[in-house]
Scaffold this motif. Structure first.
Motif, mmCIF file in Angstrom:
data_model
loop_
_atom_site.group_PDB
_atom_site.id
_atom_site.type_symbol
_atom_site.label_atom_id
_atom_site.label_comp_id
_atom_site.label_asym_id
_atom_site.label_seq_id
_atom_site.Cartn_x
_atom_site.Cartn_y
_atom_site.Cartn_z
ATOM 1 N N THR A 31 7.833 -6.945 -2.607
ATOM 2 C CA THR A 31 6.862 -5.954 -3.096
ATOM 3 C C THR A 31 7.004 -4.696 -2.245
ATOM 4 O OG1 THR A 31 5.196 -6.723 -1.549
ATOM 5 C CG2 THR A 31 5.243 -7.813 -3.727
ATOM 6 N N PHE A 32 6.137 -3.715 -2.535
ATOM 7 C CA PHE A 32 6.241 -2.435 -1.813
ATOM 8 C C PHE A 32 5.276 -2.386 -0.638
ATOM 9 C CE2 PHE A 32 9.174 -0.340 -4.540
ATOM 10 C CZ PHE A 32 8.994 -0.910 -5.785
ATOM 11 N N ARG A 33 4.032 -2.913 -0.866
ATOM 12 C CA ARG A 33 2.983 -2.688 0.144
ATOM 13 C C ARG A 33 2.495 -3.975 0.808
ATOM 14 N NH1 ARG A 33 2.900 0.519 -4.054
ATOM 15 N NH2 ARG A 33 3.104 2.739 -3.660
ATOM 16 N N GLY A 34 3.077 -5.118 0.366
ATOM 17 C CA GLY A 34 2.626 -6.376 0.979
ATOM 18 C C GLY A 34 3.098 -6.463 2.431
ATOM 19 N N LEU A 38 8.556 -3.355 0.921
ATOM 20 C CA LEU A 38 9.651 -2.391 1.138
ATOM 21 C C LEU A 38 9.158 -1.151 1.887
ATOM 22 C CD1 LEU A 38 11.483 -2.598 -2.316
ATOM 23 C CD2 LEU A 38 12.379 -3.326 -0.088
ATOM 24 N N TRP A 39 7.940 -0.719 1.553
ATOM 25 C CA TRP A 39 7.474 0.498 2.203
ATOM 26 C C TRP A 39 7.052 0.262 3.655
ATOM 27 C CZ3 TRP A 39 10.250 2.795 -0.662
ATOM 28 C CH2 TRP A 39 10.063 3.097 -2.005
ATOM 29 N N ARG A 40 7.110 -0.990 4.083
ATOM 30 C CA ARG A 40 6.869 -1.272 5.522
ATOM 31 C C ARG A 40 8.179 -1.087 6.269
ATOM 32 N NH1 ARG A 40 1.699 -1.895 5.627
ATOM 33 N NH2 ARG A 40 0.651 -3.534 4.526
ATOM 34 N N GLY A 182 -0.340 -8.814 -10.081
ATOM 35 C CA GLY A 182 0.646 -8.437 -9.059
ATOM 36 C C GLY A 182 0.784 -6.955 -8.816
ATOM 37 N N THR A 183 -0.340 -6.215 -8.930
ATOM 38 C CA THR A 183 -0.264 -4.795 -8.592
ATOM 39 C C THR A 183 -1.432 -4.433 -7.686
ATOM 40 O OG1 THR A 183 -0.308 -2.506 -9.418
ATOM 41 C CG2 THR A 183 -1.394 -4.173 -10.803
ATOM 42 N N SER A 184 -1.143 -3.560 -6.711
ATOM 43 C CA SER A 184 -2.196 -3.133 -5.767
ATOM 44 C C SER A 184 -3.095 -2.081 -6.409
ATOM 45 C CB SER A 184 -1.538 -2.561 -4.505
ATOM 46 O OG SER A 184 -0.664 -1.484 -4.875
ATOM 47 N N LEU A 185 -2.707 -1.603 -7.587
ATOM 48 C CA LEU A 185 -3.506 -0.597 -8.331
ATOM 49 C C LEU A 185 -3.811 0.633 -7.462
ATOM 50 C CD1 LEU A 185 -6.005 -2.827 -10.374
ATOM 51 C CD2 LEU A 185 -4.115 -1.444 -11.293
HETATM 52 N N1 APR Z 1 1.618 -13.032 -7.395
HETATM 53 C C1 APR Z 1 0.724 -12.049 -7.734
HETATM 54 N N2 APR Z 1 0.489 -10.960 -6.965
HETATM 55 C C2 APR Z 1 1.182 -10.858 -5.805
HETATM 56 C C3 APR Z 1 2.115 -11.823 -5.376
HETATM 57 C C4 APR Z 1 2.324 -12.944 -6.233
HETATM 58 N N3 APR Z 1 3.198 -13.911 -5.899
HETATM 59 N N4 APR Z 1 2.633 -11.420 -4.169
HETATM 60 C C5 APR Z 1 2.046 -10.233 -3.877
HETATM 61 N N5 APR Z 1 1.158 -9.912 -4.832
HETATM 62 C C6 APR Z 1 0.329 -8.719 -4.922
HETATM 63 C C7 APR Z 1 -0.020 -8.059 -3.614
HETATM 64 O O1 APR Z 1 -1.241 -8.605 -3.092
HETATM 65 C C8 APR Z 1 -0.213 -6.598 -4.048
HETATM 66 O O2 APR Z 1 -1.566 -6.361 -4.434
HETATM 67 O O3 APR Z 1 1.096 -7.775 -5.635
HETATM 68 C C9 APR Z 1 0.689 -6.451 -5.262
HETATM 69 C C10 APR Z 1 1.927 -5.626 -5.011
HETATM 70 O O4 APR Z 1 1.498 -4.303 -4.749
HETATM 71 P P1 APR Z 1 2.587 -3.160 -4.455
HETATM 72 O O5 APR Z 1 3.590 -3.675 -3.486
HETATM 73 O O6 APR Z 1 1.817 -1.924 -4.149
HETATM 74 O O7 APR Z 1 3.367 -2.993 -5.839
HETATM 75 P P2 APR Z 1 2.890 -2.188 -7.118
HETATM 76 O O8 APR Z 1 1.414 -2.259 -7.297
HETATM 77 O O9 APR Z 1 3.752 -2.653 -8.239
HETATM 78 O O10 APR Z 1 3.308 -0.670 -6.747
HETATM 79 C C11 APR Z 1 3.163 0.301 -7.762
HETATM 80 O O11 APR Z 1 4.322 1.886 -6.349
HETATM 81 O O12 APR Z 1 6.033 2.148 -4.830
HETATM 82 C C12 APR Z 1 5.647 2.411 -6.125
HETATM 83 O O13 APR Z 1 7.006 2.693 -8.012
HETATM 84 C C13 APR Z 1 6.568 1.726 -7.112
HETATM 85 O O14 APR Z 1 6.030 0.629 -9.207
HETATM 86 C C14 APR Z 1 5.684 0.719 -7.825
HETATM 87 C C15 APR Z 1 4.286 1.304 -7.642
#
Ligand code: APR
Length: 240
Positions: A31-34, A38-40, A182-185
């Motif tokens: 993921t990006f922010r977990g 990646l962003w870590r 699976g999105t941090s919104l």
């Molecule tokens: N199942 C469900 N959720 C999960 C899991 C899992 N196995 N593992 C991690 N998560 C959650 C994390 O808790 C977090 O809230 O998924 C989320 C991932 O968040 P981000 O890494 O921020 O990814 P995302 O929300 O898709 O980022 C949005 O940001 O960097 C840009 O363009 C990039 O499309 C991306 C956008």
């Protein structure tokens, strides 16, 4: 997990999923922010902006090529597969922020790629757009017109593809259930989609091991992973 709104789910005619990097985490894509996001490890502003690209197109391309290899070797997980299965029984649309095409590879037919796709490139000058079928011999790759090609993805500060975005708003505004997985919104405008759904009376469910800024507005927030929770959804919505 879904018992408390099982009746509503059974009556759902149109289910819209909003997905982010978390749904692909169990396919081995970071993921990006977990915590291992990646962003870590990398500086997003040096790799995912148009300025960064023009400053060092080779570096940005090397990063995308590395991500592309990882994505191409990944497989859809039970979370992606459950959404594709549901599409056989209900009207289902997937609005994804992911560029990994795992929803399509799982069998989902109605997928809106809000942030583009890892397998498409476009020219920085002419109107060329095409799919990458193999690795490039030289980075950055050049278009036939002689200018540099770029990944066809949406970078920070860039607008979403307007046709895709308008369709996504229309789908979000006309569903009776939205499932946010699976999105941090935290990235707009994709994080507005649950607001559109709620404004139009939809039930909103969140599947995420962690809370998000919209957790308090959810009708149901499931603290679980996509690959664990979503397969439980199918037999509830469509008892065989
Ligand atoms: N199942 C469900 N959720 C999960 C899991 C899992 N196995 N593992 C991690 N998560 C959650 C994390 O808790 C977090 O809230 O998924 C989320 C991932 O968040 P981000 O890494 O921020 O990814 P995302 O929300 O898709 O980022 C949005 O940001 O960097 C840009 O363009 C990039 O499309 C991306 C956008």
């Amino acid at each position: 997990m879904f018992e408390s709104i099982a009746d509503k789910l059974k009556k759902s005619e149109k289910i819209v999923f909003v997905t982010g990097a978390g749904i692909s985490q169990e396919s081995g894509i970071p993921t990006f922010r977990g915590k291992d996001g990646l962003w870590r490890k990398y500086d997003a502003m040096k790799l995912a902006t148009i300025d960064a690209f023009y400053e060092d197109p080779k570096l940005v391309w090397e990063w995308y090529e590395e991500r592309r290899q990882n994505i191409l070797s990944a497989k859809p997980n039970p979370g992606h597969l459950a959404i594709a299965e549901l599409e056989k029984h209900r009207q289902v649309h997937v609005l994804t922020q992911n560029i990994d095409r795992l929803h399509q590879r799982a069998g989902s037919k109605s997928v809106y790629e809000l942030h583009g796709s890892i397998i498409t490139v476009k020219c920085t000058v002419c109107s060329f757009k095409g799919n990458i079928t193999s690795s490039f011999s030289k980075l950055p790759p050049l278009c036939k017109c002689g200018n540099i090609l770029r990944p066809d993805v949406v970078w920070f500060g860039e607008p979403l593809p307007q046709d895709v975005w308008q369709d996504a708003i229309s789908q979000a505004s006309s569903c009776d259930t939205m499932i946010v997985v699976g999105t941090s919104l935290v990235v707009s405008p994709a994080n507005l989609l649950p607001v559109y759904a709620k404004q139009n009376g939809a039930s909103i469910i969140e599947v995420n091991p962690e809370e998000t800024p919209m957790t308090p507005s959810m009708d149901l927030s499931i603290r679980s992973s996509a690959a664990k929770a979503l397969p439980e959804l199918v037999p509830i919505v469509f008892p065989v």
